[in-house]
Design a protein around this motif. Structure first.
Motif, PDB file in Angstrom:
ATOM      1  N   LYS D  93       0.838  -1.198   0.000  1.00  0.00           N
ATOM      2  CA  LYS D  93       0.000   0.000   0.000  1.00  0.00           C
ATOM      3  C   LYS D  93       0.873   1.248   0.000  1.00  0.00           C
ATOM      4  CE  LYS D  93      -3.856  -2.410   2.065  1.00  0.00           C
ATOM      5  NZ  LYS D  93      -4.868  -2.513   3.135  1.00  0.00           N
ATOM      6  N   GLU D 125      -7.839   6.357  -8.773  1.00  0.00           N
ATOM      7  CA  GLU D 125      -7.904   5.401  -7.669  1.00  0.00           C
ATOM      8  C   GLU D 125      -7.507   6.019  -6.331  1.00  0.00           C
ATOM      9  OE1 GLU D 125      -5.570   1.828  -8.077  1.00  0.00           O
ATOM     10  OE2 GLU D 125      -5.937   1.275  -5.978  1.00  0.00           O
ATOM     11  N   VAL D 127      -7.201   7.887  -3.058  1.00  0.00           N
ATOM     12  CA  VAL D 127      -8.198   8.469  -2.159  1.00  0.00           C
ATOM     13  C   VAL D 127      -7.561   9.651  -1.431  1.00  0.00           C
ATOM     14  CG1 VAL D 127      -9.608   8.073  -0.099  1.00  0.00           C
ATOM     15  CG2 VAL D 127      -9.414   6.301  -1.868  1.00  0.00           C
ATOM     16  N   LEU D 137     -13.771   5.474   2.560  1.00  0.00           N
ATOM     17  CA  LEU D 137     -12.966   5.243   1.361  1.00  0.00           C
ATOM     18  C   LEU D 137     -11.521   4.916   1.721  1.00  0.00           C
ATOM     19  CD1 LEU D 137     -14.296   8.126  -0.923  1.00  0.00           C
ATOM     20  CD2 LEU D 137     -14.639   5.655  -1.252  1.00  0.00           C
ATOM     21  N   ILE D 138     -11.036   5.606   2.717  1.00  0.00           N
ATOM     22  CA  ILE D 138      -9.642   5.382   3.132  1.00  0.00           C
ATOM     23  C   ILE D 138      -9.451   3.949   3.603  1.00  0.00           C
ATOM     24  CG2 ILE D 138      -7.929   6.021   4.901  1.00  0.00           C
ATOM     25  CD1 ILE D 138      -9.165   8.923   4.707  1.00  0.00           C
ATOM     26  N   GLN D 140     -10.664   1.351   2.586  1.00  0.00           N
ATOM     27  CA  GLN D 140     -10.570   0.413   1.461  1.00  0.00           C
ATOM     28  C   GLN D 140      -9.412   0.715   0.517  1.00  0.00           C
ATOM     29  OE1 GLN D 140     -12.715  -1.918   1.942  1.00  0.00           O
ATOM     30  NE2 GLN D 140     -13.784  -0.731   3.526  1.00  0.00           N
ATOM     31  N   ALA D 141      -8.747   1.811   0.745  1.00  0.00           N
ATOM     32  CA  ALA D 141      -7.826   2.298  -0.286  1.00  0.00           C
ATOM     33  C   ALA D 141      -6.502   1.537  -0.312  1.00  0.00           C
ATOM     34  CB  ALA D 141      -7.553   3.786  -0.062  1.00  0.00           C
ATOM     35  N   ARG D 142      -5.907   1.491  -1.506  1.00  0.00           N
ATOM     36  CA  ARG D 142      -4.531   1.011  -1.656  1.00  0.00           C
ATOM     37  C   ARG D 142      -3.559   2.187  -1.755  1.00  0.00           C
ATOM     38  NH1 ARG D 142      -3.244  -2.518  -6.562  1.00  0.00           N
ATOM     39  NH2 ARG D 142      -4.089  -0.683  -7.626  1.00  0.00           N
ATOM     40  N   ILE D 144      -3.164   6.377  -1.070  1.00  0.00           N
ATOM     41  CA  ILE D 144      -3.691   7.577  -0.399  1.00  0.00           C
ATOM     42  C   ILE D 144      -2.905   8.803  -0.847  1.00  0.00           C
ATOM     43  CG2 ILE D 144      -3.918   8.758   1.844  1.00  0.00           C
ATOM     44  CD1 ILE D 144      -5.901   6.576   1.641  1.00  0.00           C
TER      45      ILE D 144
END
Lengths: 343, 343, 343, 343
Positions: D93, D125, D127, D137-138, D140-142, D144
């Motif tokens: 990530k 993509e 966030v 959303l964060i 789930q994010a890959r 940031i």
């Protein structure tokens, strides 16, 4: 030689008056008063003045001041109004650095300053000592109300726009930042270096005493009441005020840079910086100059004016001496020819 | 009018020379050089000088300097030694604020400064520009080596004791604190406000370039080599040097206060504070003064001298102008009559 | 959970205790007293504590403190000595951050602190809370006299040299510089940012209250009286103490770096920097660490030790918590695991 | 344990990440890269980390980072976009503290940042890592995109007003003041203490890179483009941002205090101060908190919001860790429980 007296010589505006006046070629400081330090030498309290000032502090009484040509009040609010009438009666001119004679409406003054005005009859006579606005009146005046530090920076920044009628006067914003010497030489916790250092804050957002003074000044120029939001801030440095002013232009296409340059061309102590500049308080530190930069970000309808002064010089003692020079027919810049202390 | 040139006008000692010289009544600054900024206006780089200096930076070449009566080198070490001879040959006096001509032994100089000396033949002629020690020599000099900032504060503090032979010269300690402007106007990480602000540190404890200069100066006065431990520190302020000096008295019962007052009675720019005082750098900020306090804690055999200067004025540019005044027969204080900027 | 009380919660050492203790995993702050602010919320005065401290200030009376396991006195000198005996009688341990129990000779204490000692009978029992010297005694103590800020920095720097008998103890010099928070949260003109900012000065050269404390501590280690010149200075930053220590070596050829590393190898909060380093107060800001660097300039016979702490942490509240941890059998570093706030 | 890597560990946001992460109970910092310092120990450059970080800097290459669970980019703009895709492909990530993925429109980004975007396909993509707006959303994010420091303070201050539709979105003013650490650890003359200390100035009035980011964020909340004048200033302190925000209310009689308290009730790191308060940057120094005060001066139609953060914590590294906590299902405040360093 002009014989000058200073009432309240132990505060920052008092010692700043001394810094300027002891080197003024046409002035002799003949008396400096202090209730608390009466009898002790001035240069004992302020070793920077050793060799330049041999006086002792006198008590703040009329008999010590009556031989002066002019008396400066570098006192807390509420003192000058008690002594001004008597001094004027003796033929002594008075330059008040406090707020006593700045507000034309005594009721308004009493509301903001929380005391009864002791000398309302003199308010009308007092000339507001902003030379860039009132030079001719100042030359004739016996009694000067020196502008506050914030009001000086803010008014000089807004003046050209209001005189030209180029901005909406209902939504003016003055976001102003002051060094800590603006709080004076008073033993208060909020002014300790451990409190004020390395930190930044707004204060008195609900209403600061300089607000009515600024609004009165702007209204006179605009010809009508103005709507102003004024937020003062404390910034962790000793000297300097930076006013960031915002207004909506009511028409496009005007050359704001030219407007400002034109307005201040003949003003010795207001310096309009080249287009694209940013004003920096260090460049006026210790000098009587106001430097101004004007911007129109992204060509939009908001004008941003940056206006900087040294709060103790152009914002107080330097401006007081500029007024004195005018009142006594001296060169306006006498004693005020200094280059800012950079770095 | 003395026509003055400044080589290296973009550093702090350069702009400080300008601050002083543009208001000096008998000097006209006729040229300011800068390799990097040649062609641009001086007051564009330094807006504090707007209205006081209309010059553009010239390239640092002889042809621009040959019309001067005196040239100041406010350059990094290694520059003045390349140009001094040619200037002197043209009848131009030279005042070097860098270290090029301070050390009498070229080998010693080369060891500490890490380069070969380009003009060793001039070193003997150069007069060490500490007026309180060498006034008469300075008046006759063509070439002045201005003392470093630390050496000025330390030597003025130790001088009376060494001249009187009152201390053990083997165990002198000079613990000295400097503001960050001493590091010059160079883009270095260690001088960033985020690094140097709100922090205090010693540096170069193993050996600082000013050590041989101080030892040379003290040895000349003491008549013999001295043993000195010199530790410089960086303190989070812009201007000012505070030297705290320690020495062992070799006899008791002497009136140290009188000794210092006597030694500096006629020295316009050294001010011995009353007994019991503490010197404070703020009281000399922006002025050419050295203030000194002398203590003998608990009546013991250690003397503590507190000596403060503004590193850019008495520690550099002000002292350079003091030298110039002497060299040209002007009043020693011409252009240097200022009261420290307090607060 | 250890129930802790703080007497005098409105000063800087009080709020610093709160900063540490509210996050301490084994402590519950159950009472904070303030005479002036009793009844108001702690986090109203100190918004940094919002969400971490729901207490109101209590009056400084025994009944509010008797449920505590330990009470910290973060009070001016002269308060702890009035309440300590009663608290101890109730089984409450006492950690005094003021000077009341630091000096073993009551007459000496009274001379320097200008008042009569109210509880001389407790002085002998009080353990001097420097864990690097007295760890085992602290573990058994009921009453701790926390070292002053200057004494902590100076003693930790001199300790290895004195224990090893490597220096002449007659001519020790401690030139120490403190940030302004050392003066406390008191409304005094000298601590205003306009006074203390951008300036550097020594003070109390004739004799500072920490002098007898330091001499007592060093004498105990040296086994004999020491001759010490101690000069404290005020440096324009908020937190931090930098001690520059000078001593004459009585023999050559010893590995000073190894000596210091060896002495402090097991000391969690004393960090000997690599040879050639300079200690910098910013690297301990907000942490309980003392960082030390040792130098022998030019291989001479003078050793220079640089010792830095945060005056409010290792110099006061952090060290107090370190003592508490030892007294209650907790991990010595509990609640004190923080990395200095850089930049 | 989350294995974390830091690319660009020598700047201020890098070392601030280290300060936080070395004490984070669920994180192990496994690699820190630096092109210039590869091979040397991290704690040699940053002695504050001695005992907390045993790593050496690695070169900024993929092979050193591939074992990480998450990689933070504390790099200048233009670096993360070169490496993010490869890291994501390896299942690592990415949390970017630079501006590479903040602006949704690549053309707009390229205009303000003056380079071509190397990875435009990832922008959608990414966030925007403002947890108070995008928490779900964060999680789930890959990838940031951490908000800039100014945008964090400004958006958190305006958010409640825009969400409630209570202000005229055409005339927003954000007058924002930043400490000098916002300029990063770069050797630039403008950031020297001699330049930035004791002075105050605006900069980039014509247009600052954070302007499009703020406008994008506010527009998303307002549902339409907003008119914003944004003026950043440099204030002489190291850490802290103070945003003073001005907007015209489009209706009267709303309880603004309640609006803000309601909006942020559940937000651990946004603290709405009691009515009448003034936010002060010192109260968030070193902490991940945003403190907000809301005012309606003289009951007029202008709302003034004061919003303060520590630019390196909530404005950068702390917020990055807050994002990481959310992405890995940790407690949102893990590693971020600190009380601001006051004084």
């Amino acid at each position: 030689m002009v014989r000058a007296g200073i009432v309240g010589g132990t505060g920052y505006t008092g010692v700043e008056l001394l810094r300027i006046l002891v080197l003024h070629p046409q002035v002799e400081v003949s008396v400096v008063t202090s209730r608390a330090d009466a009898g002790s030498r001035v240069d004992q309290l302020y070793p920077s003045l050793r060799g330049y000032c041999d006086l002792q502090f006198s008590p703040p009484e009329l008999k010590y001041l009556q031989g002066c040509d002019v008396v400066f009040f570098a006192t807390p609010n509420g003192t000058a109004m008690l002594m001004a009438e008597a001094l004027l009666a003796l033929g002594v001119k008075v330059i008040d650095l406090s707020a006593d004679f700045r507000i034309k409406d005594p009721a308004e003054w009493e509301k903001w300053y929380g005391m009864q005005h002791a000398s309302p009859g003199l308010i009308d006579e007092a000339v507001y000592g902003l030379p860039e606005l009132n030079r001719e009146l100042i030359k004739q005046a016996r009694l000067i109300a020196c502008p506050g530090c914030y009001p000086t920076a803010v008014q000089l920044g807004f003046l050209p726009l209001l005189e030209a009628g180029m901005v909406d006067t209902n939504g003016l914003v003055a976001d102003v930042k002051s060094g800590v010497s603006g709080a004076g030489r008073k033993a208060e916790i909020a002014s300790l270096m451990s409190e004020a250092g390395e930190s930044f804050k707004a204060y008195a957002v609900a209403g600061h005493r300089h607000l009515p003074e600024i609004k009165q000044g702007l209204a006179r120029v605009a010809g009508d009441e103005v709507g102003l939001t004024f937020v003062p801030h404390l910034t962790p440095m000793i000297r300097g005020i930076h006013a960031t002013l915002y207004a909506r232009l009511n028409s496009r296409g005007k050359d704001l840079q030219a407007l400002f340059e034109q307005r201040y061309r003949e003003q010795r102590f207001v310096d309009v910086l080249p287009a694209g500049s940013h004003a920096d308080t260090r460049n006026v530190r210790g000098s009587n100059r106001c430097q101004i930069a004007v911007h129109q970000p992204q060509g939009g309808d908001t004008v941003v004016v940056l206006s900087v002064i040294d709060n103790l010089v152009k914002g107080a003692s330097g401006q007081a001496v500029q007024n004195m020079n005018l009142m006594f027919g001296l060169a306006e810049a006498a004693g005020l020819e200094t280059v800012a202390l950079y770095p």
